[in-house]
Design an enzyme around this catalytic site. Structure first.
Site, PDB file in Angstrom:
ATOM      1  N   ASN A  83      35.306  45.694  39.021  1.00  0.00           N
ATOM      2  CA  ASN A  83      34.605  46.937  39.321  1.00  0.00           C
ATOM      3  C   ASN A  83      33.271  47.046  38.587  1.00  0.00           C
ATOM      4  OD1 ASN A  83      36.490  48.196  41.108  1.00  0.00           O
ATOM      5  ND2 ASN A  83      37.829  48.535  39.351  1.00  0.00           N
ATOM      6  N   LYS A  92      43.775  45.008  47.984  1.00  0.00           N
ATOM      7  CA  LYS A  92      43.439  46.432  47.958  1.00  0.00           C
ATOM      8  C   LYS A  92      43.138  46.900  49.370  1.00  0.00           C
ATOM      9  CE  LYS A  92      41.354  47.573  43.479  1.00  0.00           C
ATOM     10  NZ  LYS A  92      40.086  47.994  42.852  1.00  0.00           N
ATOM     11  N   GLU A 137      45.642  46.292  39.055  1.00  0.00           N
ATOM     12  CA  GLU A 137      44.608  46.859  38.194  1.00  0.00           C
ATOM     13  C   GLU A 137      45.181  47.489  36.934  1.00  0.00           C
ATOM     14  OE1 GLU A 137      41.624  49.981  39.574  1.00  0.00           O
ATOM     15  OE2 GLU A 137      40.608  48.129  40.129  1.00  0.00           O
ATOM     16  N   HIS A 160      26.981  49.144  50.611  1.00  0.00           N
ATOM     17  CA  HIS A 160      27.797  49.003  49.409  1.00  0.00           C
ATOM     18  C   HIS A 160      27.149  48.064  48.392  1.00  0.00           C
ATOM     19  CE1 HIS A 160      31.337  48.649  46.860  1.00  0.00           C
ATOM     20  NE2 HIS A 160      31.291  47.336  46.996  1.00  0.00           N
ATOM     21  N   LYS A 183      37.598  36.070  42.173  1.00  0.00           N
ATOM     22  CA  LYS A 183      38.471  37.183  42.525  1.00  0.00           C
ATOM     23  C   LYS A 183      39.926  36.740  42.593  1.00  0.00           C
ATOM     24  CE  LYS A 183      38.791  41.345  45.189  1.00  0.00           C
ATOM     25  NZ  LYS A 183      38.143  42.262  46.139  1.00  0.00           N
ATOM     26  N   ARG A 199      56.385  51.108  56.283  1.00  0.00           N
ATOM     27  CA  ARG A 199      56.345  50.797  54.846  1.00  0.00           C
ATOM     28  C   ARG A 199      55.919  49.354  54.549  1.00  0.00           C
ATOM     29  NH1 ARG A 199      61.049  54.034  55.333  1.00  0.00           N
ATOM     30  NH2 ARG A 199      60.748  56.089  54.391  1.00  0.00           N
ATOM     31  N   GLU A 202      27.866  41.267  45.582  1.00  0.00           N
ATOM     32  CA  GLU A 202      29.204  41.017  45.048  1.00  0.00           C
ATOM     33  C   GLU A 202      29.338  39.581  44.537  1.00  0.00           C
ATOM     34  OE1 GLU A 202      31.653  42.931  44.353  1.00  0.00           O
ATOM     35  OE2 GLU A 202      31.317  44.787  45.457  1.00  0.00           O
ATOM     36  N   ARG A 234      41.998  43.293  36.113  1.00  0.00           N
ATOM     37  CA  ARG A 234      41.351  43.442  37.416  1.00  0.00           C
ATOM     38  C   ARG A 234      40.197  44.433  37.382  1.00  0.00           C
ATOM     39  NH1 ARG A 234      44.043  43.426  43.404  1.00  0.00           N
ATOM     40  NH2 ARG A 234      42.162  43.958  44.550  1.00  0.00           N
ATOM     41  N   HIS A 250      29.925  53.769  43.626  1.00  0.00           N
ATOM     42  CA  HIS A 250      30.736  54.638  44.476  1.00  0.00           C
ATOM     43  C   HIS A 250      30.206  56.064  44.499  1.00  0.00           C
ATOM     44  CE1 HIS A 250      34.527  51.862  44.382  1.00  0.00           C
ATOM     45  NE2 HIS A 250      33.631  51.472  45.246  1.00  0.00           N
ATOM     46  N   HIS A 309      30.542  49.352  39.820  1.00  0.00           N
ATOM     47  CA  HIS A 309      31.079  50.168  40.899  1.00  0.00           C
ATOM     48  C   HIS A 309      31.217  51.652  40.573  1.00  0.00           C
ATOM     49  CE1 HIS A 309      31.743  46.328  42.714  1.00  0.00           C
ATOM     50  NE2 HIS A 309      32.399  46.821  43.739  1.00  0.00           N
TER      51      HIS A 309
END
Length: 358
Positions: free
Chosen positions: A243, A141, A235, A262, A225, A119, A183, A239, A250, A246
C-alpha cells in the site's frame, strides 16, 4: 513464445501465467469439474472477450458472457447485484466458475462476485491492462466502491489462476498504460530496485508496451507481489507494504469520484509518503528526489492541488490501514526498506502535503 509462471503460495496456491499469446493456457488454470462459466467482461472489450469465450467453449465449458460497465463504474453495488441475479438465472452452482476479463476494476468486481456467490466459487482473472496485471488481479483482494470510499467493501478470495497476455496491452491508451507503470515503480521502491534501474535506463521504453523490458518489468512486479501475499494473504502485517503511496492516493480518487487514474494517484501518494518519511528523519533527501525523477521521466504526476488538503485529510481518516483514529502510513527507511509510520502529528502531515501541492 516466452511464458513465465509465477506461483502464489498460501492455503490456496495458484499460478500467474505471463507472456504474449498465452490464451491457450486458460483452460488449464480453470481446471476440471466446471460446467458453466460466467464470463464477466468490460463491455468495451468484447473483441478480447470473444476469443476468451471461444477458447473456453473449445475446452468443453458452457460460457455465458456478462458485460459490465467500463472502469470504476463497474465496482458498484447495483452492478454486483445484477451479476448475482444472472448467476441465479444461469443456475450456477458451487462447482461452476467465473472468468473476469478487463482492467483492475473488472477483475475486482469479478473476484468479489466469485467470493460472495454461494460463499465462494472458483475464479480465473484475465487482466487486460498493465495495472490489472501487476496489481489488481494478483493477491486475492476483491472489492467494490461505495460513495464514502474506494474498496471499503470486499473480501479476500484467491483466484484459481491469473492469465496475463501481454498482447492485450498493445491497444491500451498511452496514459492508461503509464498509469499502470506506477505500480511497477512502487514494487521497485519497496522491494526490487532493479525495476528502478530498468525504468531509469529507458523511461520511454518503460512507458510503452512495445518496450524492450515489458515482460521483465511485469514479471518482476508480479514476483514482488506474489512473495508478499504468499507470506501474508490477509494483510496482517507484511502485506501492508504493497500500500505504499496508497493512503493519499485513495483519498485523491475519492475526491475525484474515481475519475482520476489510480496509478497517477499512487505516483503522487508515493512522493507524499517519501516527503513524510524525510520530514520524520527516516529517508534521505536524495531518495525523495529519486521518486520525483523516475516518476516524471515516465510522464507520471507528482503533485496535486494545494486547496484539496482539508478534504483529503478527512478522507484519509477512514482509510483501511487506519486503526481506530490512528493513521498508519507505509514509508521507506531506505531503498527496498519499507516500514510504518503510525499516528504522525498533524503538522507533519500538512507539511509533507505542502511539498507535493501545486
Amino acid at each position: 513464445m516466452s511464458v513465465r509462471r509465477i506461483r502464489v503460495g498460501g492455503a490456496d496456491p495458484y499460478d500467474v501465467v505471463i507472456g504474449a499469446g498465452v490464451l491457450g493456457e486458460l483452460p488449464g488454470l480453470l481446471g476440471g469439474g466446471v460446467r458453466t462459466v460466467a464470463l464477466v467482461h468490460d463491455r468495451g472489450l468484447a473483441e478480447i472477450a470473444r476469443p476468451v469465450g471461444a477458447v473456453l467453449e473449445e475446452a468443453g465449458y458452457r460460457v455465458h458472457a456478462l458485460p459490465v460497465p467500463e472502469g470504476e463504474a463497474a465496482k458498484e453495488v447495483g452492478v454486483l447485484a445484477g451479476l448475482w441475479s444472472e448467476f441465479a438465472r444461469l443456475g450456477m452452482t458451487r462447482s461452476d466458475a467465473i472468468v473476469g476479463v478487463g482492467g483492475g476494476a473488472t477483475t475486482d468486481l469479478a473476484g468479489f462476485a466469485a467470493a460472495s456467490w454461494l460463499r465462494g466459487v472458483r475464479a480465473v482473472l484475465v487482466p487486460t491492462t498493465l495495472l490489472g496485471m501487476v496489481d489488481a488481479a494478483v493477491g486475492g483482494k476483491t472489492g467494490i466502491n461505495i460513495p464514502e470510499g474506494k474498496n471499503l467493501v470486499g473480501a479476500f478470495h484467491p483466484p484459481a489462476g491469473v492469465l496475463c497476455d501481454l498482447t492485450t496491452l498493445v491497444t491500451m491508451p498511452r496514459e492508461d498504460y503509464i498509469s499502470g507503470l506506477a505500480e511497477i515503480i512502487k514494487a521497485g521502491f519497496i522491494a526490487d530496485p532493479a525495476i528502478l534501474d530498468l525504468v531509469e535506463d529507458d523511461p520511454e521504453g518503460a512507458a510503452s508496451p512495445s518496450g524492450p523490458h515489458t515482460l521483465e518489468l511485469v514479471e518482476r512486479a508480479v514476483r514482488v507481489k506474489a512473495e508478499v501475499v504468499t507470506a501474508d494473504l490477509k494483510e496482517a502485517g507484511l502485506r501492508e507494504i504493497l500500500n505504499y503511496g496508497h493512503t493519499l492516493a485513495h483519498a485523491i480518487e475519492t475526491a475525484e469520484d474515481y475519475r482520476f487514474r489510480h496509478g497517477h494517484a499512487v505516483a503522487i501518494g508515493m512522493v507524499y509518503a517519501a516527503e513524510l518519511a524525510a520530514l520524520a528523519g527516516r529517508l534521505p533527501a536524495d531518495a525523495v528526489d529519486r521518486h520525483r525523477a523516475v516518476l516524471t521521466a515516465t510522464g507520471l504526476p507528482v503533485s496535486y492541488g494545494a486547496e484539496a488538503w482539508p478534504a483529503l485529510r478527512a478522507t484519509m481518516t477512514i482509510d483501511k490501514k487506519s486503526r481506530g483514529s490512528t493513521l498508519r502510513f507505509v514509508v521507506l527507511d531506505g531503498l527496498a526498506k519499507p516500514g510504518r509510520l503510525e499516528g504522525p502529528p498533524e503538522e507533519l502531515l500538512e507539511a509533507a502535503y505542502k511539498k507535493v501541492a501545486r
